[in-house]
Design a protein around this motif. Sequence first.
Motif, PDB file in Angstrom:
ATOM      1  N   VAL A 101       0.836  -1.208   0.000  1.00  0.00           N
ATOM      2  CA  VAL A 101       0.000   0.000   0.000  1.00  0.00           C
ATOM      3  C   VAL A 101       0.868   1.254   0.000  1.00  0.00           C
ATOM      4  O   VAL A 101       1.801   1.353   0.798  1.00  0.00           O
ATOM      5  CB  VAL A 101      -0.891   0.030   1.263  1.00  0.00           C
ATOM      6  N   VAL A 102       0.555   2.200  -0.876  1.00  0.00           N
ATOM      7  CA  VAL A 102       1.157   3.531  -0.832  1.00  0.00           C
ATOM      8  C   VAL A 102       0.081   4.547  -1.170  1.00  0.00           C
ATOM      9  O   VAL A 102      -0.644   4.380  -2.153  1.00  0.00           O
ATOM     10  CB  VAL A 102       2.345   3.673  -1.806  1.00  0.00           C
ATOM     11  N   GLN A 103      -0.014   5.603  -0.351  1.00  0.00           N
ATOM     12  CA  GLN A 103      -1.007   6.656  -0.572  1.00  0.00           C
ATOM     13  C   GLN A 103      -0.305   8.001  -0.755  1.00  0.00           C
ATOM     14  O   GLN A 103       0.492   8.409   0.101  1.00  0.00           O
ATOM     15  CB  GLN A 103      -1.971   6.731   0.619  1.00  0.00           C
ATOM     16  N   HIS A 104      -0.613   8.664  -1.870  1.00  0.00           N
ATOM     17  CA  HIS A 104      -0.070   9.989  -2.157  1.00  0.00           C
ATOM     18  C   HIS A 104      -1.214  11.005  -2.135  1.00  0.00           C
ATOM     19  O   HIS A 104      -1.984  11.119  -3.090  1.00  0.00           O
ATOM     20  CB  HIS A 104       0.621  10.014  -3.519  1.00  0.00           C
ATOM     21  N   PRO A 105      -1.354  11.752  -1.036  1.00  0.00           N
ATOM     22  CA  PRO A 105      -2.448  12.711  -0.930  1.00  0.00           C
ATOM     23  C   PRO A 105      -2.226  13.949  -1.810  1.00  0.00           C
ATOM     24  O   PRO A 105      -1.100  14.275  -2.214  1.00  0.00           O
ATOM     25  CB  PRO A 105      -2.448  13.100   0.548  1.00  0.00           C
ATOM     26  N   ARG A 106      -3.320  14.640  -2.055  1.00  0.00           N
ATOM     27  CA  ARG A 106      -3.286  15.869  -2.835  1.00  0.00           C
ATOM     28  C   ARG A 106      -2.674  17.019  -2.034  1.00  0.00           C
ATOM     29  O   ARG A 106      -1.886  17.805  -2.543  1.00  0.00           O
ATOM     30  CB  ARG A 106      -4.725  16.216  -3.242  1.00  0.00           C
TER      31      ARG A 106
END
Length: 314
Positions: A101-106
């Motif tokens: 899992v990898v999350q790149h927020p705005r």
Amino acid sequence: MESPIDCTVSPTRTLVENWMRSFQDWLCYRLELADGSGVKFVETTWEHAGGGGGRTRVLQQGAVLEKGGVAFSAVTGEVTAQAAQALLLPDRRYFATGVSVVQHPRSPRVPISHMNVRYFEAGNGEAWFGGGLDLTPIYVDEAQARWFHEQIRAVCQRHDPTYYPRFKQWADEYFYLPHRQETRGVGGIFFDRLTVGRNGSFDELFAFVQDVGEVYGRAYGTIMRQNRDLPYTEREKQWQQVRRSRYAEFNLAIDRGTRFGLETGGRTESILMSLPPQAEWHYNYTVEPGSPEEATQRWLRQGVEWAAVADAAA
């Protein structure tokens, strides 16, 4: 009502694989709720040349998440002798399943996050678990970083009081860019080769890995909700692009999971899902003395005892 995680524990390859699938479903559900835009993860299925395959799910252009990925795989195969030596595998034949899992927020006010849990069986019968989770704030919020570590520490304490200090140090050492002399973020935990029989029973190790996955979903969802509406400037957005470039450098140059996927013929798009949608490299980039950016850089070092306050109060 929340979608539940299937937490049945049994020492079989099939059961671990089934839980990984269930966990992917649960985590995507939680992240979609925290994003709140109604945008859903889009799934791509793929097959592995040696056997098995995976489901890669990506959410793009959400309210909070500019790009988020949750990838499941369960594959079998045989690596070259050279790859087996490089990856320290006791046998060239393998089965591997996991969720990455990898999350790149705005927003630069919402941290980048990573988590993975995995199970591996070598052809000689040796089996082990691995995983980890860490937080990469664009601007370090000390209180939030401490809270994040306290959630992880509490989970580790339920299983083995030595886990948090050992695995936190391992994360400090692993999530480090030696060419930049800085950590990727505020760390978390990292562990590899928790071997069945040597480091605990199958049930004990599997239960720990399940809890690691669950604490990630709950803690990061909370941070997304807390930070999603914080204002930010164009300058802060540019700093985010610089920090994203450091994240990309780690994943391409250092990350073992990336190397394993490429060495074993995994699907390239799924392996590189972890890269940010945009990033910037500036020649001889330096931060302004006394700036918030410099304050964040001062935190990017090994050995910060983020949970020390909780330890002192215990």
